[in-house]
Write an enzyme that holds these catalytic residues in place. Structure first.
Site, PDB file in Angstrom:
ATOM      1  N   ASP A   1      35.396  42.050  95.325  1.00  0.00           N
ATOM      2  CA  ASP A   1      36.803  42.654  94.611  1.00  0.00           C
ATOM      3  C   ASP A   1      36.320  43.461  93.159  1.00  0.00           C
ATOM      4  O   ASP A   1      35.544  43.337  92.995  1.00  0.00           O
ATOM      5  CB  ASP A   1      37.262  41.291  93.590  1.00  0.00           C
ATOM      6  CG  ASP A   1      38.848  41.514  93.176  1.00  0.00           C
ATOM      7  OD1 ASP A   1      39.308  42.562  93.708  1.00  0.00           O
ATOM      8  OD2 ASP A   1      39.079  41.112  92.507  1.00  0.00           O
TER       9      ASP A   1
ATOM     10  N   ASN B   1      39.107  45.833  92.922  1.00  0.00           N
ATOM     11  CA  ASN B   1      40.379  45.792  92.030  1.00  0.00           C
ATOM     12  C   ASN B   1      40.593  45.222  91.012  1.00  0.00           C
ATOM     13  O   ASN B   1      41.558  45.504  90.800  1.00  0.00           O
ATOM     14  CB  ASN B   1      41.122  46.417  92.864  1.00  0.00           C
ATOM     15  CG  ASN B   1      41.600  46.019  93.858  1.00  0.00           C
ATOM     16  OD1 ASN B   1      41.584  44.185  93.907  1.00  0.00           O
ATOM     17  ND2 ASN B   1      42.367  45.854  94.279  1.00  0.00           N
TER      18      ASN B   1
ATOM     19  N   ASP C   1      37.755  42.483  98.470  1.00  0.00           N
ATOM     20  CA  ASP C   1      38.291  43.771  99.798  1.00  0.00           C
ATOM     21  C   ASP C   1      37.378  44.577 100.148  1.00  0.00           C
ATOM     22  O   ASP C   1      35.909  44.409 100.263  1.00  0.00           O
ATOM     23  CB  ASP C   1      39.025  44.123  98.798  1.00  0.00           C
ATOM     24  CG  ASP C   1      38.785  44.920  97.208  1.00  0.00           C
ATOM     25  OD1 ASP C   1      37.876  45.121  97.553  1.00  0.00           O
ATOM     26  OD2 ASP C   1      39.373  44.167  96.232  1.00  0.00           O
TER      27      ASP C   1
ATOM     28  N   ASP D   1      36.363  40.032 113.388  1.00  0.00           N
ATOM     29  CA  ASP D   1      35.932  39.119 114.312  1.00  0.00           C
ATOM     30  C   ASP D   1      37.257  38.955 115.394  1.00  0.00           C
ATOM     31  O   ASP D   1      38.737  40.247 114.858  1.00  0.00           O
ATOM     32  CB  ASP D   1      36.980  37.866 113.081  1.00  0.00           C
ATOM     33  CG  ASP D   1      36.692  36.787 113.411  1.00  0.00           C
ATOM     34  OD1 ASP D   1      36.811  36.030 114.267  1.00  0.00           O
ATOM     35  OD2 ASP D   1      35.634  36.279 112.123  1.00  0.00           O
TER      36      ASP D   1
ATOM     37  N   ASP E   1      37.308  34.270 118.507  1.00  0.00           N
ATOM     38  CA  ASP E   1      37.621  32.797 117.863  1.00  0.00           C
ATOM     39  C   ASP E   1      37.978  32.156 118.694  1.00  0.00           C
ATOM     40  O   ASP E   1      39.085  32.059 119.635  1.00  0.00           O
ATOM     41  CB  ASP E   1      38.883  33.119 116.461  1.00  0.00           C
ATOM     42  CG  ASP E   1      39.233  32.293 115.417  1.00  0.00           C
ATOM     43  OD1 ASP E   1      38.069  31.718 114.892  1.00  0.00           O
ATOM     44  OD2 ASP E   1      40.266  31.776 116.088  1.00  0.00           O
TER      45      ASP E   1
ATOM     46  N   HIS F   1      31.696  29.784 107.328  1.00  0.00           N
ATOM     47  CA  HIS F   1      32.950  29.539 106.834  1.00  0.00           C
ATOM     48  C   HIS F   1      33.486  28.883 106.833  1.00  0.00           C
ATOM     49  O   HIS F   1      35.048  28.036 106.266  1.00  0.00           O
ATOM     50  CB  HIS F   1      34.104  31.260 106.551  1.00  0.00           C
ATOM     51  CG  HIS F   1      34.756  31.593 107.933  1.00  0.00           C
ATOM     52  ND1 HIS F   1      33.808  31.485 109.336  1.00  0.00           N
ATOM     53  CD2 HIS F   1      35.943  30.751 108.351  1.00  0.00           C
ATOM     54  CE1 HIS F   1      34.950  31.139 110.286  1.00  0.00           C
ATOM     55  NE2 HIS F   1      35.842  31.348 109.842  1.00  0.00           N
TER      56      HIS F   1
END
Ligand code: GLC
Ligand code: CA
Length: 557
Positions: A21, A23, A29, A98, A200, A328
């Protein structure tokens, strides 16, 4: 032996929400990824597979896309994405995006149009059917995320099909206009410079005509024979290849639940011009019961090796394997197939050795290179994954489940095991964010983190780095024929890889106790020169492997 970049490559998967991250909003991100490109370069990976970063309401963390042409607000902007791609290319790293095209989000403009009326030109972009006479859904298919695979939409009084969540309506691939829209979108990204796609659940895109009921007694049946590897899937993938893929220099892998070897050969045989690789799931079912993944069943090396061996032989000469032990959607491999306590480091390295010495292309999932482990959150409120939460609710409400037993299966199999944030250092929030992370950090980050691993030459990280570098130097690791030894050993997986005069022997101990090793001739008497291993060379016993020991040797007479 036909050489190809994608066969020699090592792929690293980034799950952007949990990577870095930049921010402080607690969500990983694109600028976070940019800040870690040097880390990836040091590891030595060739390709990044980036889980979806398109515009999405995040019912399923980006696997529900509402706009294929824009970046998710939480992840950044198109300019950030371009900078990320440029940063990867400058470091010699390719980018695989993806591609989620079995379904979209229900907030996608096509679906908004489609549901508005039966006459709408987009109606046929999705799969609509009237209910049965008594008002029940058109068939008995269950969704992957619990409950029926159909939802009634009040606007026109029909049901739409959703194999995943109710917010992920399935696209109708039998509609040529839809297919053209998908191909146009793919070209848009390829023209922007992406180097390939991970597709996917791509073997679910073609459904059997008439959408017949699935097998099974209860309210919900198993519809998978009617949509896995369906009647037109090869035709559509060949068309996609001709219309799009063949016009670019790309790398492709199709995620394929329920794919068999026979089907995988068809999908990946170069002569058929479809895809390069598939992700098969057989070895991911090795610890599932008859009721599916949530029913825990012990796995054995026998079962795991039989499956991996079958795939090695099945794709030895036609097609190509992709090699993975987690991603994941799966628990962490060291917790599942190794030992995440006393032998965490050794077993993570042993499994890494397997991934890099079988024949195929290795896929590393973020944090795997640190030996990151599963997590046990104290309460269901800490879990975020829709699959887990729907299952929990379904089993508690409808089936009156045993809460403790359900939590045990979540601890073992829940997808959030893989989704806790990357552990960058031992500082606050493991260095992932300066704010509050969207999902809790695994409490073991003080011990397991990248800063520690990078400075420790004996870390799992450095072992991965060495394996990746070795693959670049020794073609036998990529192209060598695979042959199994000791097919019945209870604890040791042993095999050779052979390319011309070069022959390597790989021996892996899958247990936490020393394992007796005796090889058949000529291997037993052959001279063995150690190439890499997860223990020091001193203390290497010819007839014993230490707990979780992995040894790779070059053989000569
Ligand atoms: C694939 C993805 C998974 C997602 C599902 C629906 O299996 O890997 O994360 O939930 O498809 O898109
Ligand atoms: Ca952020």
């Amino acid at each position: 032996m036909e050489r190809a970049f994608w066969k020699e490559a090592v792929v690293y998967q980034i799950y952007p929400r949990s990577f870095m991250d930049s921010n402080g909003d607690g969500i990983g991100d694109l600028r976070g990824i940019i800040s870690k490109l040097d880390y990836l370069q040091e590891l030595g990976v060739d390709v990044v597979w980036l889980s979806p970063v398109y515009q999405s309401p995040n019912d399923d963390n980006g696997y529900d896309i509402s706009d294929y042409y824009n970046i998710m607000n939480e992840f950044g902007t198109m300019a950030d994405w371009e900078e990320m791609l440029e940063g990867m290319h400058r470091r010699g790293i390719k980018l695989m995006m993806d591609l989620v095209v079995n379904h979209t989000s229900d907030e996608h403009a096509w679906f908004v149009e489609s549901r508005s009326s039966k006459e709408n030109p987009y109606r046929d972009y999705y799969i609509w059917r009237p209910g049965k006479e008594d008002g029940r859904p058109p068939n008995n298919w269950g969704s992957f995320f619990s409950g029926p695979a159909w939802k009634k939409d009040e606007a026109a009084g029909e049901y739409y099909l959703h194999l995943f969540s109710t917010k992920q309506p399935d696209l109708n691939w039998d509609n040529p206009k839809l297919r053209t829209s998908i191909y146009d979108m793919m070209k848009f990204w390829l023209d922007k410079g992406v180097d390939g796609f991970r597709m996917d659940v791509i073997n679910l895109i073609s459904k059997v005509e008439g959408l017949p009921d699935g097998t099974g007694e209860g309210e919900l049946g198993d519809g998978s024979p009617h949509y896995m590897n369906g009647p037109h899937v090869h035709e559509y993938l060949h068309e996609m290849n001709q219309e799009v893929l063949s016009k670019y220099d790309v790398m492709t892998v199709g995620e394929m639940p329920g794919v068999t070897i026979e089907e995988a050969v068809k999908y990946t045989d170069a002569a058929r011009e479809e895809l390069q690789m598939v992700f098969q799931f057989e070895h991911m079912h090795v610890d599932a019961g008859e009721q599916g993944k949530w029913e825990l069943a012990p796995w054995t090396l026998h079962k795991l090796r039989d499956i991996l061996h079958k795939w090695q032989m099945g794709l030895q000469h036609h097609g190509w394997n992709s090699l993975y032990l987690n991603n994941h959607d799966q628990p962490r491999m060291v917790s599942r197939f190794g030992n995440d306590g006393e032998y965490r480091v050794q077993s993570a390295k042993m499994l890494a050795t397997l991934l890099h010495t079988l024949k195929g292309t290795p896929y590393i999932y973020q944090g795997e290179e640190l030996g990151m482990t599963n997590v046990k959150f104290g309460s269901i409120e800490e879990y975020k994954d829709i699959e887990t939460l729907n299952m929990y609710k379904d089993r508690m409400d409808r089936l009156g489940g045993d809460q403790k037993e359900i939590m045990e299966s979540i601890y073992a199999k829940g997808r959030d095991n893989a989704r806790t944030p990357m552990q960058w250092n031992d500082g606050p929030q493991a260095g992932f964010t300066s704010g509050t992370p969207w999902i809790s950090i695994n409490p073991n980050y003080k011990e397991i983190n990248a800063a520690q691993a990078v400075q420790d030459p004996d870390s799992v990280f450095h072992y991965y780095k060495q394996l990746i570098a070795l693959r670049k130097q020794h073609l036998v690791m990529v192209y060598g024929d695979y042959e199994l030894l000791l097919p019945d050993h209870e604890f040791i997986y042993a095999y050779t890889r052979t390319l011309d005069q070069e022959q390597w022997l790989i021996t892996l101990n899958f247990s936490g106790a020393p394992a007796f090793l005796e090889l058949p001739e000529p291997y037993e008497s052959a001279h063995k020169e150690r190439v890499i291993g997860n223990y020091s060379e001193a203390g290497m016993e010819p007839h014993f492997l230490r707990p979780y020991e992995a040894r790779v040797c070059r053989l000569s007479k």
